[in-house]
Design a protein around this motif. Structure first.
Motif, PDB file in Angstrom:
ATOM      1  N   GLY A   3       6.650  55.335 -37.122  1.00 24.28           N
ATOM      2  CA  GLY A   3       6.941  55.777 -35.766  1.00 24.28           C
ATOM      3  C   GLY A   3       6.384  54.840 -34.713  1.00 24.28           C
ATOM      4  N   LEU A   4       5.139  54.389 -34.904  1.00 29.19           N
ATOM      5  CA  LEU A   4       4.532  53.488 -33.924  1.00 29.19           C
ATOM      6  C   LEU A   4       5.184  52.102 -33.948  1.00 29.19           C
ATOM      7  CD1 LEU A   4       0.758  54.427 -34.259  1.00 29.19           C
ATOM      8  CD2 LEU A   4       2.351  55.068 -32.443  1.00 29.19           C
ATOM      9  N   SER A   5       5.542  51.632 -35.137  1.00 25.84           N
ATOM     10  CA  SER A   5       6.236  50.339 -35.230  1.00 25.84           C
ATOM     11  C   SER A   5       7.574  50.407 -34.514  1.00 25.84           C
ATOM     12  CB  SER A   5       6.445  49.948 -36.692  1.00 25.84           C
ATOM     13  OG  SER A   5       5.215  49.770 -37.353  1.00 25.84           O
ATOM     14  N   GLY A   6       8.323  51.502 -34.740  1.00 28.39           N
ATOM     15  CA  GLY A   6       9.602  51.672 -34.062  1.00 28.39           C
ATOM     16  C   GLY A   6       9.436  51.795 -32.558  1.00 28.39           C
ATOM     17  N   TYR A  31       0.583  46.739 -44.163  1.00 29.56           N
ATOM     18  CA  TYR A  31       1.816  47.498 -44.391  1.00 29.56           C
ATOM     19  C   TYR A  31       2.699  47.495 -43.142  1.00 29.56           C
ATOM     20  CZ  TYR A  31       0.449  49.442 -48.925  1.00 29.56           C
ATOM     21  OH  TYR A  31       0.107  49.620 -50.239  1.00 29.56           O
ATOM     22  N   ALA A  32       2.099  47.570 -41.961  1.00 29.49           N
ATOM     23  CA  ALA A  32       2.887  47.536 -40.725  1.00 29.49           C
ATOM     24  C   ALA A  32       3.602  46.202 -40.566  1.00 29.49           C
ATOM     25  CB  ALA A  32       1.977  47.804 -39.523  1.00 29.49           C
ATOM     26  N   LEU A  33       2.969  45.122 -41.010  1.00 29.78           N
ATOM     27  CA  LEU A  33       3.642  43.819 -40.984  1.00 29.78           C
ATOM     28  C   LEU A  33       4.906  43.838 -41.828  1.00 29.78           C
ATOM     29  CD1 LEU A  33       0.713  41.226 -41.160  1.00 29.78           C
ATOM     30  CD2 LEU A  33       2.446  41.391 -39.358  1.00 29.78           C
ATOM     31  N   LEU A  34       4.820  44.464 -43.012  1.00 26.54           N
ATOM     32  CA  LEU A  34       6.001  44.565 -43.870  1.00 26.54           C
ATOM     33  C   LEU A  34       7.100  45.368 -43.184  1.00 26.54           C
ATOM     34  CD1 LEU A  34       4.406  45.226 -47.393  1.00 26.54           C
ATOM     35  CD2 LEU A  34       5.426  43.110 -46.554  1.00 26.54           C
ATOM     36  N   LEU A  35       6.718  46.497 -42.572  1.00 25.21           N
ATOM     37  CA  LEU A  35       7.710  47.324 -41.889  1.00 25.21           C
ATOM     38  C   LEU A  35       8.359  46.583 -40.729  1.00 25.21           C
ATOM     39  CD1 LEU A  35       6.137  50.910 -41.649  1.00 25.21           C
ATOM     40  CD2 LEU A  35       8.015  50.151 -43.106  1.00 25.21           C
ATOM     41  N   CYS A  36       7.537  45.979 -39.882  1.00 27.29           N
ATOM     42  CA  CYS A  36       8.067  45.282 -38.706  1.00 27.29           C
ATOM     43  C   CYS A  36       8.939  44.100 -39.109  1.00 27.29           C
ATOM     44  CB  CYS A  36       6.921  44.825 -37.808  1.00 27.29           C
ATOM     45  SG  CYS A  36       6.014  46.168 -37.016  1.00 27.29           S
ATOM     46  N   ALA A  37       8.519  43.367 -40.130  1.00 25.87           N
ATOM     47  CA  ALA A  37       9.331  42.237 -40.600  1.00 25.87           C
ATOM     48  C   ALA A  37      10.681  42.719 -41.112  1.00 25.87           C
ATOM     49  CB  ALA A  37       8.576  41.482 -41.690  1.00 25.87           C
ATOM     50  N   GLY A  38      10.682  43.824 -41.861  1.00 24.49           N
ATOM     51  CA  GLY A  38      11.946  44.358 -42.359  1.00 24.49           C
ATOM     52  C   GLY A  38      12.847  44.824 -41.233  1.00 24.49           C
ATOM     53  N   ILE A  39      12.278  45.493 -40.235  1.00 24.25           N
ATOM     54  CA  ILE A  39      13.064  45.968 -39.099  1.00 24.25           C
ATOM     55  C   ILE A  39      13.682  44.800 -38.337  1.00 24.25           C
ATOM     56  CG2 ILE A  39      12.902  47.107 -36.848  1.00 24.25           C
ATOM     57  CD1 ILE A  39      10.728  48.930 -38.095  1.00 24.25           C
ATOM     58  N   VAL A  40      12.889  43.771 -38.104  1.00 23.35           N
ATOM     59  CA  VAL A  40      13.381  42.615 -37.353  1.00 23.35           C
ATOM     60  C   VAL A  40      14.421  41.843 -38.157  1.00 23.35           C
ATOM     61  CG1 VAL A  40      12.719  40.383 -36.377  1.00 23.35           C
ATOM     62  CG2 VAL A  40      11.310  42.406 -35.943  1.00 23.35           C
ATOM     63  N   LEU A  41      14.201  41.666 -39.450  1.00 22.41           N
ATOM     64  CA  LEU A  41      15.153  40.937 -40.282  1.00 22.41           C
ATOM     65  C   LEU A  41      16.503  41.651 -40.355  1.00 22.41           C
ATOM     66  CD1 LEU A  41      12.895  39.708 -43.226  1.00 22.41           C
ATOM     67  CD2 LEU A  41      13.978  38.314 -41.462  1.00 22.41           C
ATOM     68  N   ARG A  42      16.497  42.960 -40.230  1.00 19.67           N
ATOM     69  CA  ARG A  42      17.766  43.699 -40.232  1.00 19.67           C
ATOM     70  C   ARG A  42      18.601  43.332 -39.013  1.00 19.67           C
ATOM     71  NH1 ARG A  42      19.367  49.367 -38.941  1.00 19.67           N
ATOM     72  NH2 ARG A  42      21.220  49.780 -40.240  1.00 19.67           N
ATOM     73  N   GLY A  89      12.404  54.303 -36.812  1.00 21.12           N
ATOM     74  CA  GLY A  89      11.107  53.830 -37.281  1.00 21.12           C
ATOM     75  C   GLY A  89      10.467  54.822 -38.232  1.00 21.12           C
ATOM     76  N   LEU A  90      10.605  56.121 -37.947  1.00 23.35           N
ATOM     77  CA  LEU A  90      10.090  57.140 -38.850  1.00 23.35           C
ATOM     78  C   LEU A  90      10.774  57.069 -40.207  1.00 23.35           C
ATOM     79  CD1 LEU A  90       9.830  60.189 -36.397  1.00 23.35           C
ATOM     80  CD2 LEU A  90       7.927  58.936 -37.446  1.00 23.35           C
ATOM     81  N   MET A  91      12.080  56.784 -40.211  1.00 22.69           N
ATOM     82  CA  MET A  91      12.802  56.657 -41.477  1.00 22.69           C
ATOM     83  C   MET A  91      12.319  55.448 -42.269  1.00 22.69           C
ATOM     84  SD  MET A  91      14.630  59.252 -41.764  1.00 22.69           S
ATOM     85  CE  MET A  91      15.350  58.683 -43.301  1.00 22.69           C
ATOM     86  N   TRP A  92      11.999  54.364 -41.569  1.00 23.56           N
ATOM     87  CA  TRP A  92      11.397  53.217 -42.254  1.00 23.56           C
ATOM     88  C   TRP A  92      10.053  53.619 -42.847  1.00 23.56           C
ATOM     89  CZ3 TRP A  92      12.837  48.112 -43.212  1.00 23.56           C
ATOM     90  CH2 TRP A  92      14.073  47.723 -42.687  1.00 23.56           C
ATOM     91  N   GLY A  93       9.307  54.436 -42.132  1.00 19.12           N
ATOM     92  CA  GLY A  93       8.036  54.918 -42.655  1.00 19.12           C
ATOM     93  C   GLY A  93       8.217  55.776 -43.898  1.00 19.12           C
TER      94      GLY A  93
END
Length: 274
Positions: free
Chosen positions: A260-263, A128-139, A148-152
């Motif tokens: 939060g940790l991903s952000g 799941y963290a991979l999905l979050l990080c990929a989405g954040i980076v692609l943005r 990051g908390l909002m992405w969570g």
């Protein structure tokens, strides 16, 4: 950039898996163990009420017919509550139809069960963290811990809360629709929810937001698979409700930790400079 995403996902996923395992051990796992006692009582009651069949063979000896057992537990959600699988059979299956396969492997209670649950939660957390990080980076925009908390929160909505509106977390012994039908519906609800939230958050213009809203509600308008009539079983409704609430709250904490940790990890270096 790929290396950065991997490090961020592993960092967030491992800590998120440890967090949710501890939370489950305190509240969710005791409810599962309590539910399994009801399931075992149902199985014992069914066995005592089932007459033994002893057809006579051509040689004059008696052959006893042993019932088929095919049972495993799957306590699904955003994370793995245990390391069992649960096959609910067909739509007419009742809780009293669930029997344990004596030859099926399952982790022993205690350290072994906790270890396998921790391992499963870490693997799920990293995924799941991979999905979050990929989405954040692609943005393509810089990230903060708050963002990051909002992405969570969005991950929790898409992969936990929205699917739970149709298929709440279930305890062992619950009367359920076929496993495959529930898995298909859950996957469609999660994908539609994630796509819908992305369109609402990032779409420019009301048409995109409207399409996103339609995508979110469509699986729920179609309806999640359920049994037509719940028969048998001694599992208290209060216990099932308590488990569903505890599972959803635990999942919310899990996703907040992941986001939060991903952000925090990705914010160490501006993404615009990557």
């Amino acid at each position: 950039m790929i290396q950065r995403i991997l490090f961020a996902a592993i960092f967030a996923g491992v800590l998120g898996g440890v967090f949710v395992s501890a939370a489950q051990h305190l509240k969710v796992t005791p409810l599962i163990l309590e539910a399994e006692t009801y399931e075992e009582m149902d199985a014992a009651t069914t066995a005592s009420q089932t007459p033994a069949t002893a057809p006579e063979t051509t040689s004059g000896t008696l052959a006893t017919a042993a019932p088929d057992h095919d049972h495993a537990h799957d306590h699904a959600g955003a994370t793995a509550n245990t390391t069992h699988d649960h096959d609910h059979g067909d739509a007419t299956t009742t809780a009293s139809d669930h029997h344990h396969d004596e030859n099926a492997w399952a982790p022993q209670d205690g350290f072994e069960r906790i270890s396998y649950t921790l391992l499963a939660n870490i693997v799920i957390g990293v995924g799941y963290a991979l999905l979050l990080c990929a989405g954040i980076v692609l943005r393509g925009k810089d990230i903060t811990i708050r963002q990051g908390l909002m992405w969570g929160v969005c991950g929790f909505l898409a992969f936990s809360l929205l699917p739970s509106l149709g298929l709440p977390p279930e305890l062992p012994g619950s009367v359920s629709a076929p496993l495959e039908a529930r898995q298909i519906w859950w996957l469609s609800a999660a994908i539609s929810g994630a796509a819908g939230l992305a369109l609402i958050a990032f779409g420019r213009g009301w048409i995109y937001k409207l399409v996103g809203l339609v995508a979110i509600v469509t699986p729920h308008l179609y309806g999640a698979p359920h049994v037509a009539e719940a028969l048998g079983g001694s599992l208290p409704a209060e216990l099932a409700a308590e488990f569903a609430i505890a599972s959803i709250i635990t999942s919310a904490g899990f996703w907040l930790v992941l986001g939060g940790l991903s952000g925090a990890f990705l914010a160490r270096k501006p993404l615009s400079q990557a």
